[in-house]
Enzyme design. Structure first.
Site, mmCIF file in Angstrom:
data_model
loop_
_atom_site.group_PDB
_atom_site.id
_atom_site.type_symbol
_atom_site.label_atom_id
_atom_site.label_comp_id
_atom_site.label_asym_id
_atom_site.label_seq_id
_atom_site.Cartn_x
_atom_site.Cartn_y
_atom_site.Cartn_z
ATOM 1 N N HIS A 192 0.838 -1.207 0.000
ATOM 2 C CA HIS A 192 0.000 0.000 0.000
ATOM 3 C C HIS A 192 0.872 1.257 0.000
ATOM 4 C CE1 HIS A 192 -3.909 -2.025 0.680
ATOM 5 N NE2 HIS A 192 -3.085 -2.999 1.048
ATOM 6 N N ASP A 243 3.290 9.516 -1.022
ATOM 7 C CA ASP A 243 2.120 8.739 -0.596
ATOM 8 C C ASP A 243 1.925 7.594 -1.581
ATOM 9 O OD1 ASP A 243 -0.219 8.099 0.804
ATOM 10 O OD2 ASP A 243 -0.778 10.206 1.011
HETATM 11 C C1 G6P Z 1 -1.138 3.451 5.851
HETATM 12 C C2 G6P Z 1 -0.561 2.048 5.749
HETATM 13 C C3 G6P Z 1 -1.496 1.018 6.357
HETATM 14 C C4 G6P Z 1 -1.873 1.440 7.758
HETATM 15 C C5 G6P Z 1 -2.487 2.848 7.755
HETATM 16 C C6 G6P Z 1 -2.841 3.354 9.159
HETATM 17 O O1 G6P Z 1 -2.218 3.588 4.994
HETATM 18 O O2 G6P Z 1 -0.255 1.740 4.393
HETATM 19 O O3 G6P Z 1 -0.887 -0.249 6.375
HETATM 20 O O4 G6P Z 1 -2.758 0.523 8.345
HETATM 21 O O5 G6P Z 1 -1.554 3.733 7.180
HETATM 22 O O6 G6P Z 1 -1.741 3.304 9.991
HETATM 23 P P1 G6P Z 1 -1.737 2.452 11.348
HETATM 24 O O7 G6P Z 1 -0.321 2.489 11.804
HETATM 25 O O8 G6P Z 1 -2.669 3.163 12.253
HETATM 26 O O9 G6P Z 1 -2.198 1.065 11.019
#
Ligand code: G6P
Length: 467
Positions: A163, A376
């Protein structure tokens, strides 16, 4: 036959979060885009399940079902959270994969725990997987899982999707454990990326970290042959549930919410909006600085224009996040101190998360949406805003360095490092004639409507299963 095998989704987070309703703790589906992409394909297959973490340290609940999705929680102790999640995932990999905007830290204790926790996720999959199951692993937190699964159960069909961006070779090569990571990723049958650049960067890295005298490896235009298997690398940018956002923004409730917000803001002529996780990759402070200068130079007036910045709390224990919060809040204070009045602040800063319905009101309200990250993988907010603009009005100012820029050519594209360029882009957006807004918005909506999140998931699985 495609669709008949068991599907196991593996992601750091389960698609649920803990909420309190009438004083009672409950699970609620997370607002993230991944669940809307995967729920439809999971419901079509027998015994599908999602392996992940609840977000809380300590004992994991027993497997349970929520909203028709079977969830299989993986336990993380307080120390695992500190070393694997906050440490290696978000203190090493996250900054490294975002062009080292913040300095990545390399600690062997973080790496050791990353290996240990990746093993725990792999074991959780192996404990429930059919021998020929399709396993789809997500994102940088779990890069070792494909290799661990391949070793233990060679007949699994394994996909992996980044992602985040995958960085340029010279950056990735700094990682002390680069060879272990690349070998583990090559345990997959399909590696999906948000852009062709990411796929290219990965293919470029492989010959540098794998000694071909030692292990048989050959990198082709798209496919990599590795110890007798083919690993496909593909550009597969993620989409959103366009219809859900369009419909959500068209309801009477969204219209009421929009009207209510506008009244609370004293009926400004124009509203600018930023919606981000509070993360140093998002470029929030620089965006605010550009806005501050536009106000100081009287190119935009705080008498009739207002900026709303939503900054969702995120990773507050990770290095760099407290600093960026301090810098953003100081800048908000400076702008309001200089340009705001008691009745009319120039910037409204909301440091909390919002529900889907609230977000619909904000998107509807925004004449100009500012999405200006330094780096991003995709940025789904940019696509969500476009999907909510059912009347083809509104302007998107978008960073060239967001994956979304590869699809949204009709946004006002900007280099987020260039303050003068940012100022010009914001000013241009604020005063854009309606005809031009409509032309650009129509083109952007067409560009993203067809790549829905469900179509993206189906497309990925089709390639994965067609080998
Ligand atoms: C990004 C990453 C995800 C992640 C999200 C939220 O989009 O690619 O893998 O889950 O951020 O971050 P967190 O650390 O809260 O999971």
């Amino acid at each position: 036959m495609a669709g008949s095998r068991q599907l196991i989704v593996v992601a750091n987070r389960l698609p649920v979060r803990r909420v309190t309703v009438d004083g009672q703790p409950q699970w609620a589906t997370s607002p993230g885009g991944l669940v809307s992409a995967l729920a439809p394909v999971m419901s079509e297959r027998p015994e599908s399940l999602w392996v992940g973490w609840t977000g809380a340290a300590g004992n994991a609940p027993a497997p349970f079902t929520h909203d028709g999705i079977n969830l299989h929680p993986v336990e993380l102790s307080r120390a695992d959270v500190e070393l694997y999640y906050e440490g290696f995932s978000n203190g090493t990999l996250w900054p490294l994969y975002h062009d080292a905007i913040s300095q990545p830290e390399y600690h062997r204790t973080w790496w050791d725990t990353y290996v240990k926790v990746n093993r725990r996720f792999a074991d959780a999959v192996l404990s429930v997987a059919d021998p020929d199951a399709v396993v789809w692993v997500h994102d940088y937190q779990l890069q070792l899982v494909p290799g661990m699964l391949r070793e233990a159960s060679p007949d699994l069909r394994i996909g992996f999707f980044f992602h985040t961006p995958f960085p340029a070779r010279e950056l990735f090569l700094r990682l002390p454990w680069r060879s272990r990571v690349v070998r583990a990723l090559l345990g997959a049958d399909l590696l999906g990326f948000q852009s062709e650049v990411g796929a290219h960067n990965f293919r470029h890295v492989v010959p540098r970290v794998i000694d071909s005298d030692d292990l048989e490896v050959e990198v082709g235009d798209e496919d990599i042959s590795f110890v007798g298997r083919t690993v496909r690398t593909r550009n597969l940018p993620i989409g959103i549930d366009f219809d859900r956002f369009e419909a959500g923004a068209s309801t009477p409730d969204a219209a009421d919410h929009q009207a209510e917000l506008r009244a609370q803001l004293n009926q400004p002529r124009r509203v600018l909006l930023g919606v981000d996780r509070l993360d140093y990759t998002k470029g929030i402070e620089r965006r605010l600085r550009a806005y501050n200068e536009l106000l100081s130079e009287d190119r935009v007036s705080a008498d009739d224009t207002v900026l709303i910045q939503i900054a969702e709390p995120s990773r507050s224990n990770v290095n760099g996040y407290a600093e960026i919060r301090g810098a953003v809040e100081q800048m908000v204070g400076e702008i309001n101190g200089r340009h705001g009045t008691m009745a009319r602040p120039a910037v409204h800063y909301l440091h909390r998360s919002h529900s889907f319905d609230e977000l619909m009101g904000f998107y509807r309200l925004a004449d100009v949406m500012l999405v200006t990250p330094f780096r991003d993988g995709m940025n789904l907010v940019a696509k969500e805003y476009v999907a909510t603009r059912f009347d083809d009005t509104g302007v998107l100012v978008l960073s060239e360095f967001a994956g979304a820029a590869h699809e949204l050519h009709d946004a006002v594209l900007v280099n987020p490092y260039d303050i003068d360029g940012l100022k010009e882009a914001i000013e241009y957006a604020v005063f854009m004639p309606m005809e031009e807004q409509t032309r650009r918005m129509t083109a952007m909506r067409t560009a993203i409507e067809t790549n829905s999140s469900a179509a993206w998931a189906r497309g990925f699985l089709e390639i994965l299963e067609s080998a």
